[in-house]
Design a protein around this motif. Structure first.
Motif, PDB file in Angstrom:
ATOM      1  N   GLU A  20       0.825  -1.209   0.000  1.00  0.00           N
ATOM      2  CA  GLU A  20       0.000   0.000   0.000  1.00  0.00           C
ATOM      3  C   GLU A  20       0.859   1.258   0.000  1.00  0.00           C
ATOM      4  O   GLU A  20       0.543   2.227  -0.686  1.00  0.00           O
ATOM      5  CB  GLU A  20      -0.954   0.011   1.191  1.00  0.00           C
ATOM      6  N   ILE A  21       1.940   1.254   0.760  1.00  0.00           N
ATOM      7  CA  ILE A  21       2.845   2.410   0.801  1.00  0.00           C
ATOM      8  C   ILE A  21       3.446   2.651  -0.582  1.00  0.00           C
ATOM      9  O   ILE A  21       3.481   3.790  -1.071  1.00  0.00           O
ATOM     10  CB  ILE A  21       3.946   2.202   1.869  1.00  0.00           C
ATOM     11  N   LEU A  22       3.912   1.583  -1.230  1.00  0.00           N
ATOM     12  CA  LEU A  22       4.504   1.709  -2.560  1.00  0.00           C
ATOM     13  C   LEU A  22       3.474   2.181  -3.589  1.00  0.00           C
ATOM     14  O   LEU A  22       3.779   3.030  -4.443  1.00  0.00           O
ATOM     15  CB  LEU A  22       5.121   0.384  -3.002  1.00  0.00           C
ATOM     16  N   LEU A  23       2.255   1.659  -3.502  1.00  0.00           N
ATOM     17  CA  LEU A  23       1.206   2.073  -4.435  1.00  0.00           C
ATOM     18  C   LEU A  23       0.822   3.533  -4.217  1.00  0.00           C
ATOM     19  O   LEU A  23       0.580   4.271  -5.178  1.00  0.00           O
ATOM     20  CB  LEU A  23      -0.019   1.167  -4.296  1.00  0.00           C
ATOM     21  N   ALA A  24       0.764   3.963  -2.965  1.00  0.00           N
ATOM     22  CA  ALA A  24       0.444   5.363  -2.667  1.00  0.00           C
ATOM     23  C   ALA A  24       1.519   6.288  -3.228  1.00  0.00           C
ATOM     24  O   ALA A  24       1.207   7.365  -3.769  1.00  0.00           O
ATOM     25  CB  ALA A  24       0.285   5.560  -1.160  1.00  0.00           C
ATOM     26  N   GLU A  25       2.759   5.881  -3.117  1.00  0.00           N
ATOM     27  CA  GLU A  25       3.868   6.675  -3.673  1.00  0.00           C
ATOM     28  C   GLU A  25       3.761   6.738  -5.198  1.00  0.00           C
ATOM     29  O   GLU A  25       3.961   7.800  -5.794  1.00  0.00           O
ATOM     30  CB  GLU A  25       5.204   6.068  -3.244  1.00  0.00           C
ATOM     31  N   ILE A  31       0.143  11.526 -10.234  1.00  0.00           N
ATOM     32  CA  ILE A  31      -0.618  12.781 -10.112  1.00  0.00           C
ATOM     33  C   ILE A  31       0.297  13.973 -10.358  1.00  0.00           C
ATOM     34  O   ILE A  31      -0.076  14.914 -11.070  1.00  0.00           O
ATOM     35  CB  ILE A  31      -1.320  12.857  -8.741  1.00  0.00           C
ATOM     36  N   GLU A  32       1.490  13.934  -9.780  1.00  0.00           N
ATOM     37  CA  GLU A  32       2.450  15.017 -10.007  1.00  0.00           C
ATOM     38  C   GLU A  32       2.814  15.128 -11.490  1.00  0.00           C
ATOM     39  O   GLU A  32       2.933  16.233 -12.022  1.00  0.00           O
ATOM     40  CB  GLU A  32       3.705  14.816  -9.162  1.00  0.00           C
ATOM     41  N   SER A  33       2.966  13.998 -12.150  1.00  0.00           N
ATOM     42  CA  SER A  33       3.283  14.009 -13.579  1.00  0.00           C
ATOM     43  C   SER A  33       2.140  14.597 -14.395  1.00  0.00           C
ATOM     44  O   SER A  33       2.366  15.361 -15.337  1.00  0.00           O
ATOM     45  CB  SER A  33       3.581  12.591 -14.074  1.00  0.00           C
ATOM     46  N   ILE A  34       0.921  14.251 -14.037  1.00  0.00           N
ATOM     47  CA  ILE A  34      -0.242  14.801 -14.737  1.00  0.00           C
ATOM     48  C   ILE A  34      -0.279  16.322 -14.569  1.00  0.00           C
ATOM     49  O   ILE A  34      -0.485  17.058 -15.539  1.00  0.00           O
ATOM     50  CB  ILE A  34      -1.552  14.149 -14.234  1.00  0.00           C
ATOM     51  N   GLN A  55      -4.854   6.425 -17.334  1.00  0.00           N
ATOM     52  CA  GLN A  55      -5.047   4.973 -17.286  1.00  0.00           C
ATOM     53  C   GLN A  55      -4.152   4.346 -16.217  1.00  0.00           C
ATOM     54  O   GLN A  55      -4.584   3.455 -15.486  1.00  0.00           O
ATOM     55  CB  GLN A  55      -4.774   4.350 -18.654  1.00  0.00           C
ATOM     56  N   ASP A  56      -2.910   4.819 -16.142  1.00  0.00           N
ATOM     57  CA  ASP A  56      -1.995   4.325 -15.107  1.00  0.00           C
ATOM     58  C   ASP A  56      -2.547   4.624 -13.718  1.00  0.00           C
ATOM     59  O   ASP A  56      -2.494   3.784 -12.820  1.00  0.00           O
ATOM     60  CB  ASP A  56      -0.606   4.958 -15.256  1.00  0.00           C
ATOM     61  N   LEU A  57      -3.070   5.830 -13.554  1.00  0.00           N
ATOM     62  CA  LEU A  57      -3.640   6.232 -12.266  1.00  0.00           C
ATOM     63  C   LEU A  57      -4.833   5.348 -11.906  1.00  0.00           C
ATOM     64  O   LEU A  57      -4.952   4.887 -10.766  1.00  0.00           O
ATOM     65  CB  LEU A  57      -4.047   7.708 -12.299  1.00  0.00           C
ATOM     66  N   LYS A  62      -7.142   0.936  -8.604  1.00  0.00           N
ATOM     67  CA  LYS A  62      -7.737  -0.398  -8.469  1.00  0.00           C
ATOM     68  C   LYS A  62      -6.873  -1.294  -7.588  1.00  0.00           C
ATOM     69  O   LYS A  62      -7.377  -2.045  -6.753  1.00  0.00           O
ATOM     70  CB  LYS A  62      -7.938  -1.048  -9.842  1.00  0.00           C
ATOM     71  N   GLN A  63      -5.556  -1.230  -7.787  1.00  0.00           N
ATOM     72  CA  GLN A  63      -4.636  -2.036  -6.986  1.00  0.00           C
ATOM     73  C   GLN A  63      -4.685  -1.633  -5.514  1.00  0.00           C
ATOM     74  O   GLN A  63      -4.643  -2.492  -4.622  1.00  0.00           O
ATOM     75  CB  GLN A  63      -3.215  -1.910  -7.514  1.00  0.00           C
ATOM     76  N   ILE A  64      -4.778  -0.338  -5.256  1.00  0.00           N
ATOM     77  CA  ILE A  64      -4.872   0.153  -3.869  1.00  0.00           C
ATOM     78  C   ILE A  64      -6.160  -0.356  -3.227  1.00  0.00           C
ATOM     79  O   ILE A  64      -6.148  -0.845  -2.097  1.00  0.00           O
ATOM     80  CB  ILE A  64      -4.799   1.694  -3.821  1.00  0.00           C
ATOM     81  N   LYS A  65      -7.249  -0.265  -3.971  1.00  0.00           N
ATOM     82  CA  LYS A  65      -8.543  -0.735  -3.452  1.00  0.00           C
ATOM     83  C   LYS A  65      -8.483  -2.232  -3.130  1.00  0.00           C
ATOM     84  O   LYS A  65      -8.921  -2.666  -2.059  1.00  0.00           O
ATOM     85  CB  LYS A  65      -9.646  -0.448  -4.473  1.00  0.00           C
ATOM     86  N   GLN A  66      -7.911  -3.028  -4.046  1.00  0.00           N
ATOM     87  CA  GLN A  66      -7.808  -4.475  -3.816  1.00  0.00           C
ATOM     88  C   GLN A  66      -6.896  -4.775  -2.637  1.00  0.00           C
ATOM     89  O   GLN A  66      -7.190  -5.660  -1.828  1.00  0.00           O
ATOM     90  CB  GLN A  66      -7.305  -5.183  -5.073  1.00  0.00           C
ATOM     91  N   SER A  67      -5.817  -4.046  -2.518  1.00  0.00           N
ATOM     92  CA  SER A  67      -4.889  -4.253  -1.409  1.00  0.00           C
ATOM     93  C   SER A  67      -5.579  -3.969  -0.075  1.00  0.00           C
ATOM     94  O   SER A  67      -5.400  -4.708   0.901  1.00  0.00           O
ATOM     95  CB  SER A  67      -3.662  -3.357  -1.590  1.00  0.00           C
ATOM     96  N   LYS A  68      -6.372  -2.921  -0.024  1.00  0.00           N
ATOM     97  CA  LYS A  68      -7.117  -2.594   1.203  1.00  0.00           C
ATOM     98  C   LYS A  68      -8.121  -3.701   1.542  1.00  0.00           C
ATOM     99  O   LYS A  68      -8.251  -4.092   2.702  1.00  0.00           O
ATOM    100  CB  LYS A  68      -7.830  -1.251   1.066  1.00  0.00           C
ATOM    101  N   LEU A  69      -8.808  -4.207   0.525  1.00  0.00           N
ATOM    102  CA  LEU A  69      -9.762  -5.304   0.749  1.00  0.00           C
ATOM    103  C   LEU A  69      -9.042  -6.555   1.248  1.00  0.00           C
ATOM    104  O   LEU A  69      -9.519  -7.232   2.167  1.00  0.00           O
ATOM    105  CB  LEU A  69     -10.529  -5.620  -0.540  1.00  0.00           C
TER     106      LEU A  69
END
Length: 151
Positions: A20-25, A31-34, A55-57, A62-69
């Motif tokens: 989750e930490i890596l995905l948040a980073e 977001i910064e790139s956008i 699309q990457d975002l 989705k990965q963050i949501k699945q990781s939380k679940l």
């Protein structure tokens, strides 16, 4: 709860927290790139680049949501303290020489020099194991394997 099983759960929980930490980073970087692209670009190239980053975002979200679940599910299953009479969700199973935790599909973790595979009860092997008892046999990888341990 079996001490080894508790360590398996803690290792898996730690792994998901790190993920989750890596995905948040990664999300932050995208977001910064956008935002940077919005300042510096115009035209078709900008639109294509922005769409790719969007699309990457979405993928990261989705990965963050699945990781939380998955993390919530591990916490829920970790509250089961009794050894079940049969293999069920949350059970730690030694099949032949390999360990499996029927919880969430996270992959492999290493605990006390042992490799433990975390898999869903809906995986092909998970479905084979559900309802079996210690010393029952299942056909795994083309050969009969005995359930050596159940915790």
């Amino acid at each position: 709860m079996n001490e080894f099983k508790a360590k398996v759960y803690q290792t898996a929980i730690d792994l998901l927290k790190q993920k989750e930490i890596l995905l948040a980073e990664e999300r932050k970087n995208i977001i910064e790139s956008i935002l940077e692209e919005e300042k510096n670009s115009a035209g078709d190239k900008y639109e294509t680049s922005r769409e790719t980053m969007t699309q990457d975002l979405n993928s990261i979200e989705k990965q963050i949501k699945q990781s939380k679940l998955d993390l919530e599910e591990l916490y829920r299953l970790n509250t089961i303290k009794d050894t079940p009479p049969t293999v069920q969700e949350g059970a730690l199973v030694k099949l032949g020489t390999e360990w499996f935790l029927l919880a969430v599909s996270v992959g492999q973790v290493k605990v006390e020099e042992a490799k433990v595979f975390l898999l869903s009860k809906n995986s092909p092997l998970g479905e084979l194991l559900i309802g079996k008892k210690k010393k029952d046999q299942v056909n795994f990888r083309g050969k009969m394997q005995v359930i050596e341990e159940l915790a």
